[in-house]
Motif scaffolding. Structure first.
Motif, mmCIF file in Angstrom:
data_model
loop_
_atom_site.group_PDB
_atom_site.id
_atom_site.type_symbol
_atom_site.label_atom_id
_atom_site.label_comp_id
_atom_site.label_asym_id
_atom_site.label_seq_id
_atom_site.Cartn_x
_atom_site.Cartn_y
_atom_site.Cartn_z
ATOM 1 N N GLN A 1 72.171 -20.157 78.837
ATOM 2 C CA GLN A 1 72.719 -20.615 80.107
ATOM 3 C C GLN A 1 74.009 -21.369 79.837
ATOM 4 N N LYS A 2 74.836 -21.459 80.866
ATOM 5 C CA LYS A 2 76.077 -22.226 80.746
ATOM 6 C C LYS A 2 75.791 -23.696 81.006
ATOM 7 N N ASP A 3 76.530 -24.546 80.330
ATOM 8 C CA ASP A 3 76.383 -25.990 80.472
ATOM 9 C C ASP A 3 77.101 -26.460 81.736
ATOM 10 N N LEU A 4 76.420 -27.264 82.551
ATOM 11 C CA LEU A 4 77.012 -27.813 83.763
ATOM 12 C C LEU A 4 77.690 -29.155 83.527
ATOM 13 N N GLN A 5 77.652 -29.628 82.301
ATOM 14 C CA GLN A 5 78.181 -30.954 81.983
ATOM 15 C C GLN A 5 79.646 -31.119 82.407
ATOM 16 N N ALA A 6 80.474 -30.126 82.156
ATOM 17 C CA ALA A 6 81.895 -30.231 82.517
ATOM 18 C C ALA A 6 82.062 -30.349 84.028
ATOM 19 N N ASN A 7 81.262 -29.585 84.783
ATOM 20 C CA ASN A 7 81.332 -29.671 86.252
ATOM 21 C C ASN A 7 80.902 -31.055 86.732
ATOM 22 N N LEU A 8 79.840 -31.580 86.150
ATOM 23 C CA LEU A 8 79.362 -32.908 86.537
ATOM 24 C C LEU A 8 80.404 -33.978 86.224
ATOM 25 N N GLN A 9 81.016 -33.898 85.054
ATOM 26 C CA GLN A 9 82.003 -34.898 84.662
ATOM 27 C C GLN A 9 83.271 -34.809 85.515
ATOM 28 N N ALA A 10 83.526 -33.642 86.109
ATOM 29 C CA ALA A 10 84.722 -33.464 86.941
ATOM 30 C C ALA A 10 84.555 -34.046 88.347
ATOM 31 N N LEU A 11 83.344 -34.322 88.767
ATOM 32 C CA LEU A 11 83.116 -34.805 90.133
ATOM 33 C C LEU A 11 83.986 -36.017 90.484
ATOM 34 N N PRO A 12 84.009 -37.080 89.670
ATOM 35 C CA PRO A 12 84.857 -38.230 90.025
ATOM 36 C C PRO A 12 86.350 -37.885 90.070
ATOM 37 N N LEU A 13 86.778 -36.941 89.259
ATOM 38 C CA LEU A 13 88.187 -36.535 89.255
ATOM 39 C C LEU A 13 88.592 -35.882 90.572
ATOM 40 N N PHE A 14 87.611 -35.324 91.269
ATOM 41 C CA PHE A 14 87.862 -34.680 92.552
ATOM 42 C C PHE A 14 87.504 -35.595 93.722
ATOM 43 N N GLY A 15 87.307 -36.863 93.429
ATOM 44 C CA GLY A 15 87.033 -37.840 94.483
ATOM 45 C C GLY A 15 85.608 -37.844 94.989
ATOM 46 N N ILE A 16 84.710 -37.269 94.224
ATOM 47 C CA ILE A 16 83.302 -37.226 94.636
ATOM 48 C C ILE A 16 82.571 -38.337 93.906
ATOM 49 N N ASP A 17 82.504 -39.473 94.585
ATOM 50 C CA ASP A 17 81.880 -40.662 94.002
ATOM 51 C C ASP A 17 80.546 -40.992 94.659
ATOM 52 N N GLU A 18 80.243 -40.313 95.750
ATOM 53 C CA GLU A 18 79.004 -40.568 96.482
ATOM 54 C C GLU A 18 77.898 -39.681 95.899
ATOM 55 N N LEU A 19 77.283 -40.158 94.827
ATOM 56 C CA LEU A 19 76.211 -39.422 94.170
ATOM 57 C C LEU A 19 74.896 -40.143 94.418
ATOM 58 N N TYR A 20 73.880 -39.372 94.800
ATOM 59 C CA TYR A 20 72.583 -39.934 95.134
ATOM 60 C C TYR A 20 71.495 -39.151 94.410
ATOM 61 N N VAL A 21 70.400 -39.833 94.140
ATOM 62 C CA VAL A 21 69.254 -39.184 93.515
ATOM 63 C C VAL A 21 67.990 -39.733 94.165
ATOM 64 N N ALA A 22 67.026 -38.851 94.385
ATOM 65 C CA ALA A 22 65.770 -39.239 95.026
ATOM 66 C C ALA A 22 64.855 -39.923 94.019
ATOM 67 N N ALA A 23 64.438 -41.133 94.342
ATOM 68 C CA ALA A 23 63.553 -41.902 93.451
ATOM 69 C C ALA A 23 62.253 -41.150 93.191
ATOM 70 N N ARG A 24 61.691 -40.575 94.224
ATOM 71 C CA ARG A 24 60.425 -39.851 94.061
ATOM 72 C C ARG A 24 60.591 -38.673 93.110
ATOM 73 N N SER A 25 61.701 -37.954 93.214
ATOM 74 C CA SER A 25 61.946 -36.806 92.341
ATOM 75 C C SER A 25 62.046 -37.240 90.888
ATOM 76 N N LEU A 26 62.718 -38.363 90.638
ATOM 77 C CA LEU A 26 62.808 -38.882 89.267
ATOM 78 C C LEU A 26 61.423 -39.220 88.736
ATOM 79 N N THR A 27 60.657 -39.957 89.522
ATOM 80 C CA THR A 27 59.326 -40.401 89.095
ATOM 81 C C THR A 27 58.409 -39.215 88.824
ATOM 82 N N GLU A 28 58.394 -38.254 89.728
ATOM 83 C CA GLU A 28 57.524 -37.086 89.575
ATOM 84 C C GLU A 28 57.859 -36.264 88.337
#
Length: 119
Positions: free
Chosen positions: A59-86
Motif C-alpha cells: 500500500q502507499k504511505d499516507l504520511q506525506a498527505n497527513l503532514q501536508a494538511l497544515p501547509l494547506f491551512g487544514i488545522d481543524e483536526l478531530y478524532v473520536a475518543a470512543r474510536s481511539l479507546t475501542e
C-alpha cells in the motif's frame, strides 16, 4: 463567504482508497482556502497511528498527505475518543495533533459545519 466542510474519514489507511480520497478532498479544498475540518472516526483513527508499514502490504504511505494538511491551512483536526479507546490507541502517540472529542462534542461539531462528507 465559502461554506464550511467537514470531512469524516472512517476507513483504515490500508482498507481501500477511501482514506486517501478523504485526504485528497481536504487538500484540494485547502488549496482553495475553504474552511475545512477533518474528523477521524471508527477505523479512520488508524490513519494517525504510529509505526505503520504500508509497503509490507503493498500500500502507499499516507504520511506525506497527513503532514501536508497544515501547509494547506487544514488545522481543524478531530478524532473520536470512543474510536481511539475501542482500538487501543492513545492520543500521545498520534502522528498529528488532533482534538479528541466525546460523543456529545462530535454531535456539536457536525452541527457547526455547513456540509459534511463521509468516506
Amino acid at each position: 463567504m465559502a461554506k464550511s466542510l467537514l470531512i469524516v474519514s472512517r476507513q483504515a489507511p490500508w482498507s481501500g482508497p477511501s482514506a486517501r480520497e478523504a485526504l485528497d478532498i481536504a487538500l484540494a479544498g485547502g488549496a482553495f482556502e475553504l474552511p475545512i475540518g477533518l474528523l477521524f472516526l471508527d477505523d479512520g483513527v488508524f490513519q494517525l497511528a504510529p509505526g505503520q508499514r504500508p509497503a509490507s502490504i503493498e500500500q502507499k504511505d499516507l504520511q506525506a498527505n497527513l503532514q501536508a494538511l497544515p501547509l494547506f491551512g487544514i488545522d481543524e483536526l478531530y478524532v473520536a475518543a470512543r474510536s481511539l479507546t475501542e482500538r487501543g490507541l492513545v492520543t500521545d502517540g498520534l502522528k498529528l495533533p488532533a482534538q479528541v472529542l466525546d460523543d456529545a462534542a462530535l454531535r456539536d461539531l457536525i452541527q457547526r459545519y455547513d456540509q459534511v462528507i463521509t468516506l
